[in-house]
Design an enzyme around this catalytic site. Sequence first.
Site, PDB file in Angstrom:
ATOM      1  N   ASP A 280      -6.951  -2.493   4.401  1.00  0.00           N
ATOM      2  CA  ASP A 280      -6.119  -1.153   4.503  1.00  0.00           C
ATOM      3  C   ASP A 280      -5.587  -1.286   5.617  1.00  0.00           C
ATOM      4  O   ASP A 280      -4.481  -1.194   6.191  1.00  0.00           O
ATOM      5  CB  ASP A 280      -5.408  -0.604   3.931  1.00  0.00           C
ATOM      6  CG  ASP A 280      -6.222  -0.019   2.587  1.00  0.00           C
ATOM      7  OD1 ASP A 280      -5.227  -1.154   1.274  1.00  0.00           O
ATOM      8  OD2 ASP A 280      -6.177   1.113   1.820  1.00  0.00           O
TER       9      ASP A 280
ATOM     10  N   HIS B  17       0.883  -1.500   0.267  1.00  0.00           N
ATOM     11  CA  HIS B  17       0.049   0.118   0.330  1.00  0.00           C
ATOM     12  C   HIS B  17       1.266   0.969  -0.353  1.00  0.00           C
ATOM     13  O   HIS B  17       1.778   0.684   0.511  1.00  0.00           O
ATOM     14  CB  HIS B  17      -0.701   0.028   1.182  1.00  0.00           C
ATOM     15  CG  HIS B  17      -2.236   1.255   1.492  1.00  0.00           C
ATOM     16  ND1 HIS B  17      -3.330   1.533   0.422  1.00  0.00           N
ATOM     17  CD2 HIS B  17      -2.193   2.040   2.055  1.00  0.00           C
ATOM     18  CE1 HIS B  17      -3.380   2.453   0.678  1.00  0.00           C
ATOM     19  NE2 HIS B  17      -2.619   3.036   1.672  1.00  0.00           N
TER      20      HIS B  17
END
Length: 215
Positions: free
Chosen positions: A148, A112
Amino acid sequence: MAQPFRLVVLISGSGSNLQAFIDRVADGSLPATIAAVISNKADAFGLERARRAGIPVDVVSHREYASREDFDRALAARIDAHRPDLVVLAGFMRILTPAFVHHYAGRLINIHPSLLPKFTGMDTHARAIAAGEKEHGCSVHFVTEELDGGPVVAQARVPVLPDDTPDSLRERVQRAEHRLYPEVAGWLATGRLVLTADGPRLDGRPALAAHDNVH
Ligand code: GAR
């Protein structure tokens, strides 16, 4: 001889992280084989990168399935046909169902473009600049149900410069991604990194603390 550690890489776009994996496998620094590259988009340039490297490719289009659950079931079946030891999300821009994530618990990782837990979600580079951050970067994490939000294994930091645009910052972060992500996969391939009930462990110690692995 030991069986090679098998990666299946999922992409949706350019595949520059996939290219980093291809290059590290080719030069021997990542002790693994890329068994397949699977995209949810037929026109993803990463598929071309895979074909050039002689890696089997597959497309599972989310548009052909009525629900997220149906898509994820079909995707998992196509992944599992390649008997992966590790599934690598490399710019795979789909939210995954809990059933999918559980099926691959401990063998599903993502990169990410932020220093998690900061800036989950999209447009991380523009948001980091707007927030006046002095540092930005990327995080490799095990994937859990929380978007995430899975346990972070390693991070790489880059400076945010005064004249940065979202694009210039993205380029700097991606150069860091291309170094960090194959390295983390190598830790998994060699058994140095495992996800335990107490979180990710690298060489038996909490992963983020071990070896000062914040690059
Ligand atoms: C990467 O920069 C990755 O960090 C980001 O997508 C890009 C894909 O680039 N991933 C996410 O935003 C996931 N939330 P690539 O296709 O060139 O590797």
